[in-house]
Design a protein around this motif. Structure first.
Motif, PDB file in Angstrom:
ATOM      1  N   SER A  95     -11.924   5.591   0.867  1.00  0.00           N
ATOM      2  CA  SER A  95     -10.600   6.169   0.658  1.00  0.00           C
ATOM      3  C   SER A  95      -9.910   5.541  -0.540  1.00  0.00           C
ATOM      4  O   SER A  95     -10.205   4.398  -0.917  1.00  0.00           O
ATOM      5  CB  SER A  95      -9.735   5.962   1.906  1.00  0.00           C
ATOM      6  OG  SER A  95     -10.341   6.541   3.041  1.00  0.00           O
TER       7      SER A  95
ATOM      8  N   VAL B  79       0.842  -1.198   0.000  1.00  0.00           N
ATOM      9  CA  VAL B  79       0.000   0.000   0.000  1.00  0.00           C
ATOM     10  C   VAL B  79       0.875   1.246   0.000  1.00  0.00           C
ATOM     11  O   VAL B  79       1.817   1.352   0.789  1.00  0.00           O
ATOM     12  CB  VAL B  79      -0.936   0.009   1.228  1.00  0.00           C
ATOM     13  CG1 VAL B  79      -1.811   1.264   1.215  1.00  0.00           C
ATOM     14  CG2 VAL B  79      -1.803  -1.242   1.239  1.00  0.00           C
TER      15      VAL B  79
ATOM     16  N   TYR C 176      -6.079   4.722  -2.227  1.00  0.00           N
ATOM     17  CA  TYR C 176      -4.640   4.600  -1.996  1.00  0.00           C
ATOM     18  C   TYR C 176      -3.950   4.088  -3.249  1.00  0.00           C
ATOM     19  O   TYR C 176      -4.509   3.291  -3.999  1.00  0.00           O
ATOM     20  CB  TYR C 176      -4.347   3.603  -0.867  1.00  0.00           C
ATOM     21  CG  TYR C 176      -4.741   4.046   0.516  1.00  0.00           C
ATOM     22  CD1 TYR C 176      -3.822   4.658   1.367  1.00  0.00           C
ATOM     23  CD2 TYR C 176      -6.037   3.836   0.986  1.00  0.00           C
ATOM     24  CE1 TYR C 176      -4.177   5.046   2.654  1.00  0.00           C
ATOM     25  CE2 TYR C 176      -6.411   4.228   2.266  1.00  0.00           C
ATOM     26  CZ  TYR C 176      -5.471   4.830   3.092  1.00  0.00           C
ATOM     27  OH  TYR C 176      -5.839   5.212   4.359  1.00  0.00           O
ATOM     28  N   GLU C 177      -2.719   4.544  -3.446  1.00  0.00           N
ATOM     29  CA  GLU C 177      -1.871   3.932  -4.454  1.00  0.00           C
ATOM     30  C   GLU C 177      -1.316   2.627  -3.901  1.00  0.00           C
ATOM     31  O   GLU C 177      -1.280   2.419  -2.687  1.00  0.00           O
ATOM     32  CB  GLU C 177      -0.697   4.849  -4.802  1.00  0.00           C
ATOM     33  CG  GLU C 177      -1.050   6.034  -5.646  1.00  0.00           C
ATOM     34  CD  GLU C 177       0.167   6.864  -6.000  1.00  0.00           C
ATOM     35  OE1 GLU C 177       1.191   6.762  -5.273  1.00  0.00           O
ATOM     36  OE2 GLU C 177       0.118   7.605  -6.988  1.00  0.00           O
TER      37      GLU C 177
ATOM     38  N   ARG D 132       0.698   5.751  -0.875  1.00  0.00           N
ATOM     39  CA  ARG D 132       0.168   6.958  -0.249  1.00  0.00           C
ATOM     40  C   ARG D 132      -1.341   7.089  -0.437  1.00  0.00           C
ATOM     41  O   ARG D 132      -1.920   6.578  -1.397  1.00  0.00           O
ATOM     42  CB  ARG D 132       0.863   8.199  -0.807  1.00  0.00           C
ATOM     43  CG  ARG D 132       0.549   8.503  -2.261  1.00  0.00           C
ATOM     44  CD  ARG D 132       1.410   9.646  -2.790  1.00  0.00           C
ATOM     45  NE  ARG D 132       1.124   9.928  -4.189  1.00  0.00           N
ATOM     46  CZ  ARG D 132       0.325  10.906  -4.595  1.00  0.00           C
ATOM     47  NH1 ARG D 132      -0.273  11.679  -3.703  1.00  0.00           N
ATOM     48  NH2 ARG D 132       0.112  11.111  -5.887  1.00  0.00           N
ATOM     49  N   LEU D 133      -1.947   7.802   0.480  1.00  0.00           N
ATOM     50  CA  LEU D 133      -3.364   8.131   0.386  1.00  0.00           C
ATOM     51  C   LEU D 133      -3.565   9.182  -0.697  1.00  0.00           C
ATOM     52  O   LEU D 133      -2.882  10.204  -0.719  1.00  0.00           O
ATOM     53  CB  LEU D 133      -3.867   8.661   1.733  1.00  0.00           C
ATOM     54  CG  LEU D 133      -5.299   9.191   1.775  1.00  0.00           C
ATOM     55  CD1 LEU D 133      -6.301   8.060   1.596  1.00  0.00           C
ATOM     56  CD2 LEU D 133      -5.552   9.926   3.097  1.00  0.00           C
TER      57      LEU D 133
END
Length: 418
Positions: free
Chosen positions: A105, A58, A107-108, A60-61
């Motif tokens: 949300s 996972v 995420y990348e 960054r947001l």
């Protein structure tokens, strides 16, 4: 405890309307923790998915999605509004909006092991029941089921739909869906960037070195890019309808682009996303009952006089076409106008409230405003072919709207940009 996907083809048509189909079998939960050591296969999905959290990394947001309940003149019922940090992705504003309870949300990330190792993914994270209630679980399950069903089609994978790679559930109940990352921009972002560029160029005035030829070339490129964007989005919708699935959240923010560089239009591949409100319109599903997420659609179908399974199916398809018509109008205006001149909200009100879906009257109004001239000229191509198509897609009578294949074959969509 993380468990593999039980049955990727389980959908709401096999359950009572109030029953939630969970993405992954649930075990005991510990706050903010995941146990990646145990996985268990409960069924076999034709569309092979990665269901072990150890297989992902996972990053960054990126931001968050706030799903909205939307009401308008016809059909624009369920959609998503994207909230991103300043300077990042744009937002879709809609008329008569009531915010839902579900915030997800983004995420990348990437696949860290297995055959797809190194593949870039975008995580879409639905909150657990404690934060998002049963609605969050239903939306996540519906999105999973829609993608796995469509990706298992005998006709193969549609390049105009975002591809689900896998997912998992945490002990806190969060549902993590991993999609192949085919671009960080949406159609809304493209339109925003182009309108801001127009404003910047006009603000420079005489300082601009453009000659007439360069200006005409820029407009020609923009027309071609928008047309190819629309073609891709409608192809994705046509594929879904052919597989008896509605989108029900179609808008500028639900079309992902691999590029927003107009010079690269030849390589543009638009992809539809946001299938949380997708509806199964197979006749067996229509006979068996209604899913919770589709109740609004079928209420409006009844109000429009669609009662039999065949009529309800036709209404659902026409409802998606109406949303596609609003998307068409958005892309025909916003990228061709200065920032702040027109947005999705003002354009929708103009069409629905001011002119009651009379597209010819809308054209006369826009023709009198020089700031909208490039948009009018775009829709005027082919002796008004763009306006003709827009009127057909926004026809107040759902029975008279074209199907997606007919939209693709319309002379405006197939014409060469002069």
């Amino acid at each position: 405890m993380l468990l593999a996907v039980p049955d990727c083809f389980t959908s709401f048509r096999h359950n009572k309307p109030t029953t939630t189909t969970f993405l992954f079998q649930r075990g005991r939960r510990a706050p903010h923790s995941v146990n990646p050591t145990r996985t268990r296969r409960l069924g076999l999905c034709k569309a092979t998915l990665i269901t072990n959290s150890d297989s992902f990394e996972v990053g960054r947001l990126l931001g968050s999605y706030g799903f909205m309940n939307i009401t308008s003149y016809s059909g624009f019922q369920s959609g998503a509004d994207t909230e991103y940090p300043p300077g990042d992705l744009g937002q879709l504003r809609v008329q008569d909006v009531g915010e839902g309870n579900v915030k997800i949300s983004l995420y990348e990330g990437r696949v860290s092991q297995g055959p797809l190792r190194g593949t870039s993914v975008l995580f879409k994270v639905y909150p657990g029941q404690r934060a998002g209630g049963m609605e969050a679980d239903m939306m996540a399950a519906n999105e999973l089921n829609a993608h796995t069903f469509l990706q298992s089609s005998s006709k193969g994978i549609c390049q105009n739909l975002l591809i689900l790679v896998g997912g998992f559930e945490t002990k806190t109940g969060e549902q993590w869906l991993a999609f192949r990352n085919n671009g960080k921009y949406s159609a809304a972002d493209y339109a925003k960037v182009m309108s801001e560029r127009i404003s910047k160029n006009r603000a420079l005035g005489e300082q601009m070195s453009w000659n007439q030829f360069e200006q005409e070339l820029t407009i020609k490129r923009r027309r071609y890019f928008v047309l190819k964007l629309l073609q891709g989005a409608i192809r994705g919708l046509a594929f879904m309808h052919d597989q008896d699935r509605l989108h029900q959240s179609l808008g500028p923010s639900s079309v992902v682009l691999n590029t927003i560089v107009e010079r690269d239009a030849a390589y543009l591949v638009p992809r539809l996303r946001d299938l949380a409100f997708s509806v199964d319109i197979g006749y067996s599903s229509l006979d068996e009952g209604r899913g919770t997420l589709s109740e609004g659609l079928w209420r409006r179908a009844s109000a429009a006089g669609a009662f039999t399974p065949m009529e309800k199916r036709a209404f659902g398809i026409a409802d998606d076409i109406y949303e596609a018509g609003l998307l068409f109008a958005y892309l025909a205006f916003v990228p061709f106008c200065e920032a702040g001149i027109v947005d999705s909200l003002s354009l929708q009100r103009l069409l629905e409230s001011t002119f009651k879906l009379d597209v010819e009257a809308t054209r006369e109004y826009c023709l009198a405003d020089d700031r909208l001239l490039d948009a009018v000229k775009f829709l005027d191509l082919g002796d008004g072919a763009g306006w003709e198509l827009l009127q057909a897609m926004l026809n107040p009578d759902f029975r008279k709207r074209p199907i997606a294949e007919a939209v693709l074959n319309h002379r405006f969509m197939t014409s060469a940009i002069p």
